[in-house]
Design a protein around this motif. Sequence first.
Motif, mmCIF file in Angstrom:
data_model
loop_
_atom_site.group_PDB
_atom_site.id
_atom_site.type_symbol
_atom_site.label_atom_id
_atom_site.label_comp_id
_atom_site.label_asym_id
_atom_site.label_seq_id
_atom_site.Cartn_x
_atom_site.Cartn_y
_atom_site.Cartn_z
ATOM 1 N N UNK A 70 -22.397 42.395 -10.227
ATOM 2 C CA UNK A 70 -21.901 42.463 -11.546
ATOM 3 C C UNK A 70 -21.146 40.632 -12.103
ATOM 4 N N UNK A 71 -21.093 40.605 -13.031
ATOM 5 C CA UNK A 71 -20.574 39.119 -12.710
ATOM 6 C C UNK A 71 -21.705 38.929 -13.325
ATOM 7 N N UNK A 72 -21.743 37.065 -12.966
ATOM 8 C CA UNK A 72 -22.457 36.674 -13.536
ATOM 9 C C UNK A 72 -23.578 36.910 -12.601
ATOM 10 N N UNK A 73 -25.192 36.343 -13.384
ATOM 11 C CA UNK A 73 -26.651 36.933 -12.614
ATOM 12 C C UNK A 73 -26.434 35.862 -11.940
ATOM 13 N N UNK A 74 -27.264 35.564 -10.595
ATOM 14 C CA UNK A 74 -27.273 34.802 -9.352
ATOM 15 C C UNK A 74 -28.524 35.233 -9.050
ATOM 16 N N UNK A 75 -29.082 33.385 -8.625
ATOM 17 C CA UNK A 75 -30.190 33.776 -8.331
ATOM 18 C C UNK A 75 -30.525 34.355 -7.505
ATOM 19 N N UNK A 76 -32.006 34.816 -6.399
ATOM 20 C CA UNK A 76 -31.552 34.641 -4.819
ATOM 21 C C UNK A 76 -32.285 32.694 -4.315
ATOM 22 N N UNK A 77 -32.346 32.659 -3.035
ATOM 23 C CA UNK A 77 -32.516 31.384 -2.691
ATOM 24 C C UNK A 77 -34.608 31.214 -2.565
ATOM 25 N N UNK A 78 -34.530 31.671 -1.765
ATOM 26 C CA UNK A 78 -36.001 31.524 -1.173
ATOM 27 C C UNK A 78 -36.597 32.450 -0.594
ATOM 28 N N UNK A 79 -38.082 32.359 -1.707
ATOM 29 C CA UNK A 79 -38.945 34.663 -0.969
ATOM 30 C C UNK A 79 -39.704 33.210 -0.360
ATOM 31 N N UNK A 80 -40.088 33.979 0.727
ATOM 32 C CA UNK A 80 -41.081 33.721 2.040
ATOM 33 C C UNK A 80 -42.464 34.709 1.643
ATOM 34 N N UNK A 81 -43.378 34.682 1.026
ATOM 35 C CA UNK A 81 -44.758 35.692 0.778
ATOM 36 C C UNK A 81 -45.991 33.992 2.140
ATOM 37 N N UNK A 82 -45.596 34.804 3.718
ATOM 38 C CA UNK A 82 -46.355 33.970 4.437
ATOM 39 C C UNK A 82 -46.727 34.656 5.545
ATOM 40 N N UNK A 83 -48.096 33.963 5.977
ATOM 41 C CA UNK A 83 -48.856 34.651 6.764
ATOM 42 C C UNK A 83 -49.035 33.761 8.154
ATOM 43 N N UNK A 84 -48.899 34.522 9.309
ATOM 44 C CA UNK A 84 -49.693 33.517 10.754
ATOM 45 C C UNK A 84 -48.947 31.539 10.141
ATOM 46 N N UNK A 85 -47.252 31.728 9.803
ATOM 47 C CA UNK A 85 -46.808 30.630 9.254
ATOM 48 C C UNK A 85 -45.527 30.675 10.120
ATOM 49 N N UNK A 86 -44.679 29.316 10.112
ATOM 50 C CA UNK A 86 -43.603 29.149 10.138
ATOM 51 C C UNK A 86 -42.731 28.624 9.414
ATOM 52 N N UNK A 87 -41.438 28.194 9.955
ATOM 53 C CA UNK A 87 -40.202 27.588 8.752
ATOM 54 C C UNK A 87 -39.532 27.446 9.570
ATOM 55 N N UNK A 88 -38.849 25.793 10.319
ATOM 56 C CA UNK A 88 -38.523 25.170 10.009
ATOM 57 C C UNK A 88 -37.126 24.093 10.748
ATOM 58 N N UNK A 89 -36.487 23.957 11.039
ATOM 59 C CA UNK A 89 -35.145 23.008 10.737
ATOM 60 C C UNK A 89 -35.112 22.215 9.431
ATOM 61 N N UNK A 90 -34.768 23.306 8.433
ATOM 62 C CA UNK A 90 -33.953 23.552 6.873
ATOM 63 C C UNK A 90 -32.729 23.326 7.365
ATOM 64 N N UNK A 91 -32.600 22.845 6.152
ATOM 65 C CA UNK A 91 -30.577 22.750 6.036
ATOM 66 C C UNK A 91 -30.730 23.023 5.185
ATOM 67 N N UNK A 92 -29.497 24.459 4.809
ATOM 68 C CA UNK A 92 -29.033 25.046 3.696
ATOM 69 C C UNK A 92 -27.589 25.328 3.868
ATOM 70 N N UNK A 93 -27.334 24.592 2.005
ATOM 71 C CA UNK A 93 -25.970 24.691 1.730
ATOM 72 C C UNK A 93 -25.603 25.344 0.414
ATOM 73 N N UNK A 94 -24.331 26.635 0.536
ATOM 74 C CA UNK A 94 -23.443 27.382 -0.619
ATOM 75 C C UNK A 94 -25.288 28.209 -1.672
#
Length: 418
Positions: free
Chosen positions: A155-179
């Motif tokens: 409820x309250x304010x409508x809030x956006x989700x952050x990161x949608x990953x739609x990946x195959x045979x892939x990698x995500x590394x060393x990301x710095x995410x705040x707030x």
Amino acid sequence: MCVADGGVKTDRLSPAMVDKLTFLRGVGKQFWDLTDARIVNRNITMLRLGTLLLLCGSVFANELTINKIEDAAKAGQFTNIKIGNIQVPAGQTLHLKGLKAGTKIDFVGKVTFGFKQWEGPLIKIEGKGITVTGSPGHVIDCDGKRWWDGKGGNGGTTKPKFFAARLTDSSISNLNVKNLPVHGFSINSCQKLAITGVNIDVSSGDYANGAHNTDGFDVGSSSDIQIKNCNVKNQDDCLAINSGKNILFQGNTCSGGHGISIGSVGARKDNVVQGVIIKDNVVMKSTNGIRVKTVLNAVGSVSDVTFENIKLVDISKVGITVQGNYLNGGPKGEPTGGVPIRDLTIKNVYGNVLPKGTNILVWVKNASNWKFAFRTLWEVKDKIWRRTIKQDSDAQWRGPGQCFADHPQPRATRFTFP
């Protein structure tokens, strides 16, 4: 700079740029050595210069730097993509799609987002054979306090989700995410995705009516997923596996949230969790330690799940929870058993629960083949069982119709499953 000698200063260049310059300089030297140094004329000089320029072009021509949202539309034309200093406009997604196999995406600057009440996501990356990484000094700052109201996605304010990953045979590394405004990484319809060294810090939302539902990693309808050596400071599940197969969560640290969860499972399109290993993690200063949650009156299955070598520190509510009657906000009525929990192993989970908390809480129906290291096989098929362990010696089964409230507060709050 491409044809400069070894005097080029590289201390302000990115590691990737330094590698390219080193490569070009090496090629140039080899080409020069192949030419008789005693023969110096205009034709040879021009040939050398032309060759180096061609090499330079081949290295740099396939690189895109995204500094404004319009640049993202060209991502499919390049295999080296850098995300620089960019403010993503309000209500828009930094969406990278149509990417070539082998594409490398490097976050090198500061990424921020305009404010709007919407569901997001703020970032979405799709593709096969994609490498996503973050260079030293980069940050993705969602500035979630503009949305926080203590209600999260309820409820309250409508809030956006952050990161949608739609990946195959892939990698995500060393990301710095705040707030984060609300949920973090949505790993949905992914196969063979490895996530390592990601840092998520929402600790600035630790205040009344602040951040809520800031899950670190949500996994759904995905297989062969590895999440390793990440740090999450948040106000909800560090990991929530709602559906998926062959998932490894190892070497991570979770702080401030709701712990590590299987589920809630049920009431979705995909309601099967199978083959999960959660090991060598630390959960600290959280409301819960580890949980398995299946939804009341739903159907599905949870099987072959192992928790091993989990350290719990200062858990405020429940160290270990397994419940078959979950609804948002807690258990609701007797479990219905439509999502059976089978082949559950808990081994070497240790640490402490704060004095007003509970070490272990079990409330399930239709469960089988549970292996706790300190106990023999548990078989709970047709009956509903409730169990709570407030301290090491309090290990009696509680039958149907008896509640947890009749257990005294523990004198000792440490527990160990060797």
